[in-house]
Design an enzyme around this catalytic site. Structure first.
Site, mmCIF file in Angstrom:
data_model
loop_
_atom_site.group_PDB
_atom_site.id
_atom_site.type_symbol
_atom_site.label_atom_id
_atom_site.label_comp_id
_atom_site.label_asym_id
_atom_site.label_seq_id
_atom_site.Cartn_x
_atom_site.Cartn_y
_atom_site.Cartn_z
ATOM 1 N N GLU A 1 -12.173 1.857 3.861
ATOM 2 C CA GLU A 1 -11.223 2.358 4.945
ATOM 3 C C GLU A 1 -11.365 3.983 5.188
ATOM 4 O OE1 GLU A 1 -6.507 1.155 6.350
ATOM 5 O OE2 GLU A 1 -6.785 2.216 4.436
ATOM 6 N N GLU B 1 0.957 -1.230 0.045
ATOM 7 C CA GLU B 1 -0.084 0.306 -0.084
ATOM 8 C C GLU B 1 0.838 1.175 -0.120
ATOM 9 O OE1 GLU B 1 -3.663 1.997 2.233
ATOM 10 O OE2 GLU B 1 -2.702 0.477 3.401
#
Length: 308
Positions: free
Chosen positions: A282, A183
């Site tokens: 998220e 990420e």
């Protein structure tokens, strides 16, 4: 390879209710209030005002609303008994497990860019423990962040160190069918991994089906923009998406990102290629309380209402 274990209906409902883009729908999905085109994964706490603090009650509420996946960054830190309880309920509801974060997989204090043995050992230990957690909760993906820059070294050397470490991590995960998703983040300029093209380059260097990109739309809007363009260019290495509007990192429709267009691109291309992504939610809630949770659900209904 580990696969998601869907609950089979003893009442023969499985063949009667199909979600868009899916060949099978669990009983919970069949009766969900919303039939989403994409597989959105909420997280614990997102609906605590509506469902209560009990995690199992929250799972039931998510499934009832049509959110048939969940992600939990802190899953590795939960007691084994709690992990197993969550997994049983998810199986019963027909929910899929999204990402959890590899504990100490890479952070500011444990950067893989340095190439130091002690840092790599911590990362590899995290990968080994993640295998056991993944088996327990029926997960496939786990988030890895390589940590900060080591500014005493040239960038090419740092990149080589990261690739070497991730290749060793992939060797641990690949026999189990697990995937670490890297990420790139926007939280601080000290982070080594910042853009999708950089992450693409590293994944190609690792050259493993167990090392792919987690494309967090919120972070990439901040760091590079041109979302659909960059998703298209790095598509072959993307295995997971996360969501958050900018500014604020709240639900879609609260910021500047045209999520309806982004979701449509992902849906159209993945359907054409026979792929399916979990879309991790998220982000926080723009409004507090039960009202904010209701607004969040409406935002996803609106953003998912693109034409097909």
């Amino acid at each position: 390879m580990l696969r998601r274990n869907f609950v089979k209906s003893t009442l023969g409902l499985a063949g009667a209710a199909l979600m868009a883009g899916e060949s099978f729908a669990s009983p919970s999905a069949a009766f969900a209030k919303n039939k989403f085109k994409l597989k959105y994964a909420s997280h614990f706490g997102m609906f605590a005002n509506s469902a209560g603090k009990d995690l199992i009650d929250q799972l039931k509420f998510m499934a009832d609303q049509g959110f048939m996946a969940i992600e939990d960054n802190g899953m590795m830190g939960r007691p084994v008994e709690e992990q197993e309880k969550i997994a049983r309920e998810m199986s019963r509801l027909g929910m899929e497990m999204g990402v959890f974060v590899v504990d100490k997989g890479g952070n500011g204090a444990n950067t893989l860019a340095s190439g130091k043995k002690e840092n790599i050992d911590i990362f590899l230990s995290g990968c080994k423990r993640a295998v056991e957690v993944a088996k327990r909760v029926n997960a496939k993906w786990m988030t890895v962040v390589p940590g900060d820059f080591d500014r005493s070294l040239p960038i090419g050397v740092q990149t080589g160190h990261v690739i070497d470490a991730l290749r060793r991590g992939a060797e641990i995960l690949e026999p189990h069918g697990l995937v670490m998703v890297l990420e790139p983040l926007s939280d601080t300029p000290n982070l080594f991994l910042r853009t999708s093209d950089q992450t693409y380059e590293i994944c190609r260097g690792v050259n493993s089906k167990s090392c792919k990109i987690l494309y967090d739309i919120y972070h990439m809007q901040k760091n590079e923009g041109r979302l659909i363009y960059n998703i298209e260019k790095t598509w072959s290495e993307i295995d997971y998406f996360q969501i958050g509007d900018e500014p604020g990192r709240k639900e879609p429709t609260t910021g500047e990102i045209n999520y309806k267009n982004v979701f449509k691109y992902i849906y159209d291309r993945s359907k054409k290629e026979g792929r399916s992504f979990i879309m991790g939610m998220e982000h926080g809630n723009y409004k507090q309380g039960k009202e904010g949770e209701e607004a969040l659900i409406k935002a996803y209904v609106e953003s998912d209402s693109f034409d097909i």
